[in-house]
Design a protein around this motif. Structure first.
Motif, short mmCIF file in Angstrom:
data_model
loop_
_atom_site.label_atom_id
_atom_site.label_comp_id
_atom_site.label_asym_id
_atom_site.label_seq_id
_atom_site.Cartn_x
_atom_site.Cartn_y
_atom_site.Cartn_z
N ARG A 71 49.38 -82.19 32.09
CA ARG A 71 50.42 -80.88 31.88
C ARG A 71 49.76 -79.91 33.25
NH1 ARG A 71 49.46 -81.59 26.24
NH2 ARG A 71 47.93 -79.96 26.31
N PHE A 72 48.50 -80.06 33.45
CA PHE A 72 48.21 -79.13 34.57
C PHE A 72 48.60 -79.54 35.89
CE2 PHE A 72 45.08 -78.16 38.00
CZ PHE A 72 44.93 -77.01 37.70
N PHE A 73 48.56 -80.88 36.22
CA PHE A 73 48.87 -81.39 37.54
C PHE A 73 50.40 -81.58 37.73
CE2 PHE A 73 44.41 -82.62 37.61
CZ PHE A 73 44.03 -82.09 38.74
N ARG A 74 51.28 -81.67 36.42
CA ARG A 74 52.62 -82.29 36.76
C ARG A 74 53.41 -80.74 36.15
NH1 ARG A 74 53.80 -87.56 37.17
NH2 ARG A 74 51.90 -88.91 36.83
N ILE A 75 52.83 -79.80 35.77
CA ILE A 75 53.82 -78.68 35.39
C ILE A 75 53.13 -77.38 35.93
CG2 ILE A 75 54.51 -77.26 33.47
CD1 ILE A 75 54.57 -79.56 31.62
N THR A 76 51.58 -77.26 35.80
CA THR A 76 51.07 -76.07 36.24
C THR A 76 51.17 -75.96 37.66
OG1 THR A 76 49.80 -75.70 34.17
CG2 THR A 76 49.08 -74.29 36.25
N LEU A 77 50.54 -76.71 38.38
CA LEU A 77 50.51 -76.66 39.73
C LEU A 77 51.63 -76.81 40.59
CD1 LEU A 77 47.31 -78.75 40.66
CD2 LEU A 77 47.50 -76.55 40.77
N PRO A 78 52.68 -77.42 40.13
CA PRO A 78 54.02 -77.48 40.84
C PRO A 78 54.51 -76.18 40.74
CG PRO A 78 53.88 -79.65 39.73
CD PRO A 78 52.66 -78.78 39.34
N LEU A 79 54.64 -75.63 39.60
CA LEU A 79 55.36 -74.28 39.36
C LEU A 79 54.57 -73.17 40.03
CD1 LEU A 79 56.97 -74.95 35.74
CD2 LEU A 79 57.81 -75.14 37.83
N LEU A 80 53.18 -73.42 39.89
CA LEU A 80 52.54 -72.26 40.73
C LEU A 80 52.45 -72.48 42.11
CD1 LEU A 80 50.79 -70.12 39.22
CD2 LEU A 80 48.83 -71.48 39.47
N LYS A 81 52.82 -73.39 42.47
CA LYS A 81 53.02 -73.70 44.36
C LYS A 81 53.28 -72.36 45.03
CE LYS A 81 54.33 -76.53 48.02
NZ LYS A 81 55.18 -77.72 48.51
N PRO A 82 54.61 -71.65 44.79
CA PRO A 82 54.71 -70.41 45.53
C PRO A 82 53.60 -69.41 45.35
CG PRO A 82 56.64 -71.18 44.22
CD PRO A 82 55.52 -72.01 43.59
N ILE A 83 53.10 -69.18 44.25
CA ILE A 83 51.99 -68.14 44.14
C ILE A 83 51.13 -68.50 44.66
CG2 ILE A 83 50.91 -66.80 42.41
CD1 ILE A 83 53.85 -66.29 42.33
N LEU A 84 50.59 -69.55 44.76
CA LEU A 84 49.29 -70.19 45.63
C LEU A 84 49.60 -70.14 47.09
CD1 LEU A 84 48.39 -73.60 43.56
CD2 LEU A 84 46.97 -71.43 44.03
N ILE A 85 50.77 -70.40 47.56
CA ILE A 85 51.05 -70.18 48.98
C ILE A 85 50.99 -68.78 49.40
CG2 ILE A 85 52.74 -70.22 51.04
CD1 ILE A 85 53.78 -72.92 49.27
N PHE A 86 51.30 -68.04 48.53
CA PHE A 86 51.41 -66.36 48.56
C PHE A 86 49.87 -66.00 49.01
CE2 PHE A 86 50.88 -62.00 46.84
CZ PHE A 86 51.40 -61.50 47.77
N CYS A 87 48.98 -66.48 47.93
CA CYS A 87 47.59 -66.18 47.87
C CYS A 87 46.77 -66.73 49.21
CB CYS A 87 46.84 -66.73 46.77
SG CYS A 87 47.38 -65.68 45.10
N LEU A 88 47.36 -68.10 49.54
CA LEU A 88 46.62 -68.83 50.55
C LEU A 88 46.70 -67.97 52.07
CD1 LEU A 88 45.28 -70.95 51.95
CD2 LEU A 88 47.53 -72.09 51.98
N VAL A 89 48.15 -67.55 51.96
CA VAL A 89 48.65 -66.77 53.28
C VAL A 89 47.92 -65.23 53.19
CG1 VAL A 89 50.30 -65.69 54.63
CG2 VAL A 89 50.66 -68.06 53.79
N LEU A 90 47.78 -64.63 52.05
CA LEU A 90 47.01 -63.46 52.30
C LEU A 90 45.54 -63.77 52.51
CD1 LEU A 90 48.53 -61.36 49.03
CD2 LEU A 90 48.72 -61.01 51.70
N SER A 91 44.74 -64.70 51.97
CA SER A 91 43.55 -64.89 52.35
C SER A 91 43.27 -65.21 53.71
CB SER A 91 43.02 -66.10 51.20
OG SER A 91 43.23 -65.71 49.82
#
Length: 317
Positions: free
Chosen positions: A226-246
């Motif tokens: 569930r973490f690798f197939r649901i959480t991470l794919p759907l969280l990808k835009p937020i992760l990219i946002f945090c990555l670019v800000l960082s």
């Protein structure tokens, strides 16, 4: 003769027709005036923006094309930009910045993702208290938390070296050794910004429908699935946002290396683009070269912002 003829005889006007056109003109002007009203309220901000933002940006661009090491300053379009290619101190600062970007940012975002998942768990009690506790380091002032880490990593009486000695490990000169200085800066940044990114990721996690997890659990998916197939794919835009800000924040990094390692440390072991820019501009008074460094940092930030747009647009597609 109620209608006009080809001979040019005009038709009589009906009562009230003479006032129809002026009323339309006045109505159109009134609508345009109402449409412009918000811009009049924004005009003071635009003036302040032009004076304190636009003009400094233009002036720094002009400064980067001048030789400010002579008196009076003179135009030399390539002197500062050519120096960027041969300046070893600038290359060292750029290398330190990229090292922090390549090591600290991924570690911090990984910890922030795991922390966000833990804070989002329904099994966790007193979740608001834990969320505030992990977010609290951002509220602490730069000078205060830098002073704390400077004391913790002191080579003689710091708590970190005392713990190493108690475990039988060799002590480290954290604020003297170039490699150790950079590690100290990365540890301090991770402590401060992990909770901040975790709260942003937590908001993204709470937007994921719970039905997806329930359906996956019914189908026999494990928590890891569930973490690798649901959480991470759907969280990808937020992760990219945090990555670019960082990453953009890392290109502008100044406080930690300046305060913790005492202006970048001996030999520039913790020198970053931000500290090197400050030294060139306000210590050496070489404003033209400092402006060229500033535009180099801005160019890196613009490239990363464009990368953010490309990645998020690809995700939405």
């Amino acid at each position: 003769m109620g209608t006009a003829t080809r001979a040019g005889i005009q038709a009589p006007r009906t009562p009230g027709a003479s006032a129809a056109v002026p009323l339309d003109i006045r109505g159109g002007w009134r609508r345009r005036r109402h449409a412009l009203a918000p811009y009049w309220f924004l005009l003071p901000y635009f003036l302040v923006f032009a004076v304190f933002w636009c003009w400094p940006i233009i002036d720094s661009a002009l400064l980067s094309l001048q030789n400010t090491r002579v008196n009076p300053w003179g135009w030399n379009l390539a002197v500062n930009w050519r120096r960027l290619w041969v300046d070893r101190a600038f290359h060292a600062a750029l290398g330190n910045t990229l090292t922090i970007m390549a090591i600290q940012v991924p570690v911090m975002l990984t910890l922030a993702t795991l922390l966000a998942v833990a804070l989002n768990s329904p099994l966790l009690k007193l979740r608001p208290i834990y969320r505030f506790a992990f977010f609290a380091p951002v509220v602490v002032s730069d000078a205060a938390y830098s002073a704390v880490f400077r004391v913790l990593f002191n080579g003689q009486f710091g708590a970190v070296n005392h713990a190493f000695a108690a475990l039988g490990l060799p002590t480290v000169e954290w604020l003297q050794d170039p490699n150790a200085m950079l590690s100290t800066v990365m540890v301090a940044m991770t402590w401060r910004w992990t909770g901040y990114n975790a709260i942003i990721l937590l908001a993204g996690l709470q937007s994921i429908p719970r039905d997806l997890y329930e359906a996956a659990a019914i189908d026999g998916a494990t928590p890891f699935d569930r973490f690798f197939r649901i959480t991470l794919p759907l969280l990808k835009p937020i992760l990219i946002f945090c990555l670019v800000l960082s990453v953009i924040g890392t290109t502008q990094l100044f406080t930690e290396p300046w305060l913790i390692t005492d202006r970048g440390g001996p030999g520039g072991g913790a020198e970053t683009l931000g500290t090197y820019l400050y030294k060139q501009g306000f210590v050496s008074m070489n404003f033209g070269y400092a402006a060229a460094i500033a535009y180099t940092i801005a160019g890196m930030a613009a490239v990363l912002a464009a990368l953010n747009l490309v990645l998020t647009r690809g995700k939405q597609a």
